[in-house]
Write a protein that holds these residues in place. Structure first.
Motif: not given
Length: 242
Positions: A158-170, A178-179, A187-190
């Motif tokens: 697929k074309k295009g990808y994104y990695a959002p970060l939220t306060m809760k990590g999910t 999803a994480s 996940h928890h260590l990250a």
């Protein structure tokens, strides 16, 4: 977890954020080109995110401060969007597209973490490539939390990808939980190591700076994240999958 090495690592990353916050836009592409091709990668560009007001927003249009829906300890809650860790508008990536019995779909890169629920009711985070037919995912169905089995898995470019970060990590992608993290084993260590980003975000809000990470101006792997991977190879190489 709270060893002197870990505390030093968090403080170090905090300083790196402060040192790079103004220069990340200009030198960002150079950092990304030298990084492992996988980067953080994450979710496909056609993903939809549900906001706390009930509306949906395309993942590429997320802004710092957006209130979005997630699930925490079996409760539906709201969390804030902090930043985009990795954004690639035109690059292609290989995605695992998981479809559940509830007719929800989520597309993740192979080493992105996603929570599952086992027969004992325990939550386990697995890489997307580890998910099998019959594994149960957390989904939001008609406004309620549901555990729905995976009934189909396809692997596609697929074309295009994104990695959002939220306060809760999910976050919820197309109403599937999803994480926020990829290429890490835990996940928890990250989430623990992302504390400097969350603290800086809250500090920036207090100072009335509402886009401290220049979400709209940067494309590629965020420069500080690139440095985090570099330092993690020395301090916590066991936590990475690169």
């Amino acid at each position: 977890m709270h060893s002197k090495t870990n505390i030093f690592y968090i403080i170090l990353i905090g300083f790196i954020i402060l040192l790079n916050i103004d220069s990340s836009s200009s030198d960002h592409d150079d950092h990304h080109d030298d990084h492992h091709d996988g980067g953080t990668q994450c979710f496909s560009g056609d993903s939809l995110i549900k906001l706390s007001n009930g509306e949906y927003k395309e993942i590429g249009n997320l802004q710092s401060g957006d209130e979005i829906i997630t699930i925490d300890q079996s409760k539906i809650i709201s969390t804030e969007m902090v930043m985009i860790l990795d954004k690639q508008i035109s690059k292609q990536a290989l995605f695992y597209t998981l479809r559940t019995d509830s007719d929800n779909e989520i597309s993740l890169t192979q080493y992105h973490l996603i929570p599952t629920i086992d027969s004992n009711g325990n939550e386990n985070y697995l890489f997307a490539k580890q998910i099998k037919i019959g594994d149960y995912l957390f989904v939001l169905f008609n406004g309620k939390l549901k555990y729905s089995p995976v009934i189909n898995i396809t692997i596609e470019m697929k074309k295009g990808y994104y990695a959002p970060l939220t306060m809760k990590g999910t976050l919820l992608i197309n109403n599937v939980l999803a994480s926020c993290f990829a290429n890490v084993n835990n996940h928890h260590l990250a989430q623990y190591y992302m504390a400097p980003f969350r603290y800086y975000y809250k500090f920036a809000q207090f100072m009335s700076v509402y886009d401290p990470f220049n979400i709209n101006k940067t494309e590629g792997l965020y420069s500080t994240v690139n440095m985090m991977f570099y330092f993690a190879r020395y301090f916590r190489s066991d936590a990475l999958y690169l």
